[in-house]
Write an enzyme that holds these catalytic residues in place. Structure first.
Site: not given
Ligand code: ZN
Length: 383
Positions: A40, A61, A71-72, A85, A187, A341
């Site tokens: 991000g 990375d 999305q970001r 990446k 996040c 969860c």
């Protein structure tokens, strides 16, 4: 490092600014900047730093591009999903500015490789999302006297500052202790507005450029706090702590340490199965088998209501983790209970809490609803 005719044209809007000029642009060309993370924060920072003409950009990375990143993480594209990446980012940077030398490190930054990678760079830009890497980067920068530009993001809130050893405080002066593991949601657990890392990553890139050209007032000893919901930018000043264990007057940490242990993270199964931390688990497939056999049990989903709207396991009862203490009376300790969860972290905490309240027949769904989607029901959307 003089500029070619192409470069003079490319950077002309910099060259006509008195604060940059030919001299500043040549400094940018000579600079070597290491970006930790191509996610991000690293995405917008890398795009702008490449466009600005940084001579060498290092990318660290170990991750692969995932659909949920797009999305970001705007340096990556849909067609890059599944690729490393750093490779995807390197290609994009070459398209923007072929004059930039991009060096990639497709590995996780650790205490064993950070010094080898770091030695070739002048400035670091930290775009990681975990505490152990931040403390690692901080200590390595203090030992090598290299500045690092920090940023962090969560939901609508972002922060940025510059840690410059010898000129100001370090990360440990600001955050002496890591939070207990699991206390600060990531996040991945709590979400983040896709645009937010764009704002913070670009603040970080701005600070990198200022440090290189030596102009303006760097964010040393000043923490910028950005609130996108209120659209406010606040500044908090902080100082070097003379008792800081790494940059203080009598430092106790003089070499890199075990950062996983420092941040309280268990490593491997043997630590996980230690004593009181033992959480009984059930796999998604075992849960499905219980359903197929029509076994009697209560399934409690401890995620937030907005997550429950995305997907749910049939029959689940929603009690968000934070509401368990006040709603524990809705559960009967005589029942078999399974707790789920998103990935299994929050539900493990709920199981631990219920055990303390006297529940004996309670199990955690290992891997959460994400494992359910992968192993049992592919029609259950992943997020
Ligand atoms: Zn310090």
């Amino acid at each position: 490092m003089s500029l070619s005719q192409d470069e003079i044209l490319r950077y002309s809007r910099h060259l006509i600014m008195p604060e940059v000029g030919v001299e500043g642009q040549e400094k940018l060309k000579a600079a070597k900047v290491l970006l930790i993370g191509s996610g991000g924060l690293g995405s917008p920072a890398a795009l702008y730093l490449a466009a600005a003409g940084i001579g060498t950009i290092g990318l660290v990375d170990f991750d692969r591009v995932d659909f949920s990143n797009l999305q970001r993480q705007i340096i990556h594209s849909t067609k890059s999903v599944g690729r490393p990446k750093v490779e995807s980012a390197k290609e994009r940077l070459a398209e923007i500015n072929p004059n930039v030398k991009v060096v990639t490190y497709d590995e996780m930054l650790t205490k064993d490789n950070i010094m080898r990678i770091l030695k070739d760079y002048d400035i670091l830009l930290d775009g990681t999302d975990n505490f152990q890497t931040r403390y690692l980067v901080n200590d390595a920068c203090v030992f090598t006297k290299k500045p690092f530009v920090y940023g962090s993001i969560f939901r609508f809130d972002g922060q940025a500052t510059v840690f410059y050893p010898g000129r100001g405080p370090c990360y440990r002066c600001l955050f002496a202790e890591p939070p207990p593991p699991g206390m600060v949601p990531s996040c991945a657990e709590g979400g983040v507005l896709g645009i937010l890392p764009g704002v913070i990553g670009v603040i970080q890139a701005t600070e990198v450029v200022k440090l290189i050209i030596g102009k303006g007032e760097p964010l040393i000893g000043r923490l910028m706090l950005y609130d996108a919901l209120k659209m406010t930018l606040r500044e908090v000043k902080f100082r070097r702590n003379p008792k800081c264990p790494v940059c203080g007057d009598n430092p106790s940490i003089k070499e890199l340490i075990d950062y996983d242990a420092f941040c309280g993270l268990a490593r491997g199964q043997e630590e996980k199965s230690n004593g009181a931390k033992m959480i009984p688990e059930i796999s998604a497939k075992e849960l499905k088998a219980m359903m197929d056999k029509k076994e009697k049990f209560i399934l409690v989903d401890v995620r937030e209501p907005n997550e429950f709207q995305i997907n749910r396991i049939p029959g689940a009862k929603l009690i968000p983790l934070g509401n368990i203490p006040e709603r524990v009376h809705e559960l009967d300790s005589a029942d078999n209970i399974v707790v789920n969860c998103h990935f299994g972290g929050r539900s493990a905490k709920a199981v631990e809490f219920l055990q303390k309240m006297g529940f004996k027949k309670v199990k955690n769904l290992a891997g959460g609803i994400d494992a359910w989607s992968q192993d049992v029901d592919p029609s259950c959307p992943r997020y």
